[in-house]
Scaffold this motif. Structure first.
Motif, PDB file in Angstrom:
ATOM      1  N   PRO A  87       0.803  -1.229   0.000  1.00 49.07           N
ATOM      2  CA  PRO A  87       0.000   0.000   0.000  1.00 49.07           C
ATOM      3  C   PRO A  87       0.838   1.282   0.000  1.00 49.07           C
ATOM      4  N   TYR A  88       2.095   1.172   0.435  1.00 49.14           N
ATOM      5  CA  TYR A  88       2.937   2.375   0.566  1.00 49.14           C
ATOM      6  C   TYR A  88       3.950   2.509  -0.562  1.00 49.14           C
ATOM      7  N   ALA A  89       3.842   1.676  -1.594  1.00 48.59           N
ATOM      8  CA  ALA A  89       4.901   1.613  -2.600  1.00 48.59           C
ATOM      9  C   ALA A  89       4.457   2.219  -3.931  1.00 48.59           C
ATOM     10  N   LEU A  90       5.375   2.161  -4.898  1.00 52.12           N
ATOM     11  CA  LEU A  90       5.155   2.814  -6.193  1.00 52.12           C
ATOM     12  C   LEU A  90       3.858   2.372  -6.858  1.00 52.12           C
ATOM     13  N   LEU A  91       3.524   1.098  -6.716  1.00 48.85           N
ATOM     14  CA  LEU A  91       2.303   0.588  -7.340  1.00 48.85           C
ATOM     15  C   LEU A  91       1.165   0.500  -6.330  1.00 48.85           C
ATOM     16  N   GLY A  92       1.294   1.254  -5.239  1.00 56.13           N
ATOM     17  CA  GLY A  92       0.270   1.236  -4.200  1.00 56.13           C
ATOM     18  C   GLY A  92      -0.891   2.145  -4.545  1.00 56.13           C
ATOM     19  N   LYS A  93      -1.586   2.553  -3.480  1.00 57.25           N
ATOM     20  CA  LYS A  93      -2.836   3.295  -3.684  1.00 57.25           C
ATOM     21  C   LYS A  93      -2.606   4.701  -4.228  1.00 57.25           C
ATOM     22  N   GLU A  94      -1.498   5.342  -3.845  1.00 55.42           N
ATOM     23  CA  GLU A  94      -1.263   6.741  -4.203  1.00 55.42           C
ATOM     24  C   GLU A  94      -0.063   6.853  -5.138  1.00 55.42           C
TER      25      GLU A  94
END
Lengths: 392, 100, 192
Positions: free
Chosen positions: A198-205
């Motif tokens: 969730p906190y990575a490049l392909l995460g939510k943001e």
């Protein structure tokens, strides 16, 4: 229910990786670590894991590919040793500063030169300041247990750091021993959902990672990175407590072996601790008050806890399986002695450099260290800096 | 700036900054005014402009403002004064003059 | 601490001494023992002398050094006794187990050792039962018989199961391997 098995250290680590079932493994083979990616690539070929295995052309590329995959949000693992770790050097620091959790299994091996494929701790001790968490393992069992815990420690939101799981080349990597493996489902449940995604490049943001960082911000980012290493101390204990419930095996920053009333103690890392336990048992049977501290967590360094554990000894020998070439003892010696300052003062504290390049460490060698310590206690005369097992 | 998730300024402390310098706000390069790097300045002559927008194509800093398919002006907050737009204009609609 | 048995193997690279030591570890493991099986690695290649080790105990084993004072020495290639001090450190109340067609008395003369010497013609047994020179299986059986790290009965059951597993694709070789095992158990002989 645990499974009783007989495996080499490399087999135990490869089977642990299989149970963890990471998203990506990028690896390049090097003795004595080769078997880990070799066994694991068989699991990939057999469809026993869902992992994307990336065969790369060097260890620098292996770590780069791992960082890219971890930055994208994947759960990532790899393995190496010695010169392989040295070639990863640049990327080790990048991984830690990018706060990309991943697990690296290192079979400790001497660094060249002269060229040597055997065990000592020059490789990972050299990487001690790279910002990675470092867990050390006495046996195949501990390598397996540390590997599984490393996933949870590194991915914790207060930590987000890569973790090295270190075990002795050949002595542990290639020796078959008894151990207990957890059930696949228990490991899967323990490591749980990938906490990086969730906190990575392909995460939510949307986000960018690894930017240029000039003097006005670099220091703040490094200070924050240092805080993550501090946070890791609590997380390591929390994860260990949870793992103990699952496995019945207790882990902490270090193991205290017969330290309660010990007058003479040794502080040591990895497989030599097992040989030292055998010596402690024999000396205790003769009524000698001896104990042992085996370091499991070298980064973060449990300074206060170690100083406290050494508060009541009269003499302590701190053993480094590398020469730091500081001309004043190895890194473990310097860190432990520094930790004792103001907390456990007035002790005899000696340094032993031992076992370089795979020089076998016998119970006789360890008995010599305890004998030196008792002689120091009795006579007050001793050498601070010692080499153990070198031809004089 | 107020709509940013993390407001990074020269005074941001280590407790406020992002791990590893991660940039969590897409497009926050806009917050950095590169216009003050400029020593030469592009100037627009509306009467000669054909609105071919080749200047928009070549501008490396996205500093040509366009509305409804027409050139409407420069973004002087971000134009670094490289002069590429003036060099390529075939109609003499863009001059390149020293900053005062 | 219960009885700890320490065994040192001498062989040549490629002959399977390391594999034999791991097989012995596995056999003991299967009967509930704590085991270690590890080779001493070097730059050796095919034909070079190699050493491997076993520790077998009823209790957990923590010691991680090589073995300098073994209870038993196993020599997989008899030509080694000319070039390698195979009995170095061997306990006087221990034993040497050697793959040779010679008698224990003849071998004893060649070794500087006062303890027991056992011989097993693993070449002959393997060539007659398996049709090729695979000394590991008869050596393993002889070592089990002499060291008693597991009982012969338990060993026979365990090794048959493991052959059936290992040779699942060619079950016809299982009886041949069992024949090799049984002959080795009978034919290993000692000079007490």
């Amino acid at each position: 229910m645990a499974k009783r098995v007989s495996l080499s250290g490399n087999e135990a680590v490869a089977f642990g990786m299989k149970q963890i079932n990471p998203d990506v493994v990028a690896a390049f083979p090097i003795t004595p670590s080769t078997e880990v990616p070799q066994y694991f690539s068989q699991f990939v070929a057999n469809g026993q894991v869902d992992t994307e295995f990336v065969p790369v052309e060097s260890e620098h590329s292996a770590m780069s590919a791992c960082l890219g995959a971890a930055a994208a949000g994947g759960r990532v693992m790899t393995a190496t040793a010695s010169a392989g770790l040295a070639l990863m050097w640049e990327m080790l620091y990048v991984g830690a500063s990018m706060r990309t959790p991943l697990v690296l299994a290192v079979t400790n091996r001497a660094l060249s030169g002269p060229i040597n494929i055997h065990n000592d701790h020059s490789d990972t001790m050299g990487a001690r300041d790279s910002g990675w968490i470092q867990l050390y393992s006495e046996s195949a069992q501990e390598a397996y247990d540390n590997l599984i815990q490393a996933v949870r420690i590194g991915e914790h939101k207060d930590v987000q750091l890569p973790v090295m799981v270190c075990y002795d080349g050949f002595i542990t990597s290639h020796a078959v021993e008894n151990l207990e493996m957890l059930e696949d489902a228990d490991v899967k449940n323990f490591v749980g959902e990938n906490r990086i995604a969730p906190y990575a490049l392909l995460g939510k943001e949307p986000m960018s990672m690894g930017p240029l960082d000039l003097p006005n911000h670099y220091f703040e980012h490094k200070r924050l990175q240092a805080e993550a290493m501090k946070n890791a101390k609590n997380v390591i204990l929390e994860v260990a407590a949870e793992y103990e419930k699952l496995s019945g095996r207790k882990y902490s920053f270090f193991e205290e072996y017969k330290m309660e009333d010990a007058e003479a103690a040794i502080v040591v890392i990895n497989s030599t601790a097992g040989t030292a336990k055998y010596v402690v048992d024999n000396l205790r049977a003769q009524g000698k008050k001896v104990g042992l501290i085996k370091i499991r967590v070298f980064r973060p360094f449990p300074a206060e806890e170690i100083a406290k554990a050494l508060k009541n000894v009269k003499a302590v020998a701190i053993m480094d399986k590398l020469d730091g070439f500081s001309a004043s003892g190895g890194p473990l010696f310097n860190e432990v002695r520094s930790a004792m300052y103001g907390v456990a003062d007035g002790k005899i504290v000696t340094s032993y450099i031992y076992g370089l390049g795979g020089r076998d460490v016998t119970s006789v060698n360890i008995e010599k260290v305890y004998s030196d310590l008792f002689s120091a206690i009795e006579t007050g005369k001793y050498e601070v800096y010692n080499y153990l097992g070198v031809r004089e | 700036m107020s709509n940013r998730k993390v407001n990074i300024t020269p005074d941001t402390t280590w407790k406020e900054t992002t791990p590893g310098g991660v940039i969590v706000d897409a497009g926050n390069a806009e917050d950095f005014k590169t216009g003050d790097w400029r020593s030469m300045r592009p100037v627009w002559h509306e009467d000669k402009c054909k609105h071919c927008l080749l200047c928009w194509v070549v501008c490396p800093d996205n500093s040509i403002k366009v509305e409804n398919g027409k050139f409407v002006g420069f973004d002087y907050d971000h134009c670094k004064g490289c002069g590429v737009c003036t060099k390529q204009c075939k109609f003499g609609a863009l001059d390149f003059v020293p900053e005062e | 601490m219960g009885k700890l048995v320490e065994i040192r193997w001498h062989g040549r690279g490629g002959q399977g001494a390391k594999t034999a030591s791991l097989l012995l570890a596995e056999v003991a493991f299967n009967t509930g023992k704590y085991i270690q099986g590890f080779p001493e690695y070097g730059p050796e290649r095919m034909g070079a002398p190699i050493t491997a080790y076993n520790r077998i105990s009823d209790d957990p084993i923590t010691i991680h050094s090589n073995i300098y004072e073994p209870d038993y020495v196993v020599v997989v290639d008899e030509t080694l006794i000319k070039s390698v001090p195979v009995t170095a450190g061997l306990k006087e109340n221990g034993a040497v187990i050697i793959n040779t067609s010679k008698s224990p008395e003849e071998i004893k003369k060649e070794l500087n050792y006062n303890g027991k010497v056992y011989t097993i013609d693993a070449r002959k047994i393997s060539e007659e039962t398996l049709g090729a020179y695979f000394p590991n299986t008869p050596m393993l059986a002889a070592v089990v018989k002499i060291t008693e790290v597991v009982s012969v009965e338990v060993f026979l059951n365990d090794i048959e199961a493991s052959f059936k597993h290992k040779f699942a694709n060619k079950p016809q070789v299982v009886p041949k391997n069992m024949e090799a095992v049984k002959r080795a158990l009978e034919e290993v002989k000692g000079n007490e």
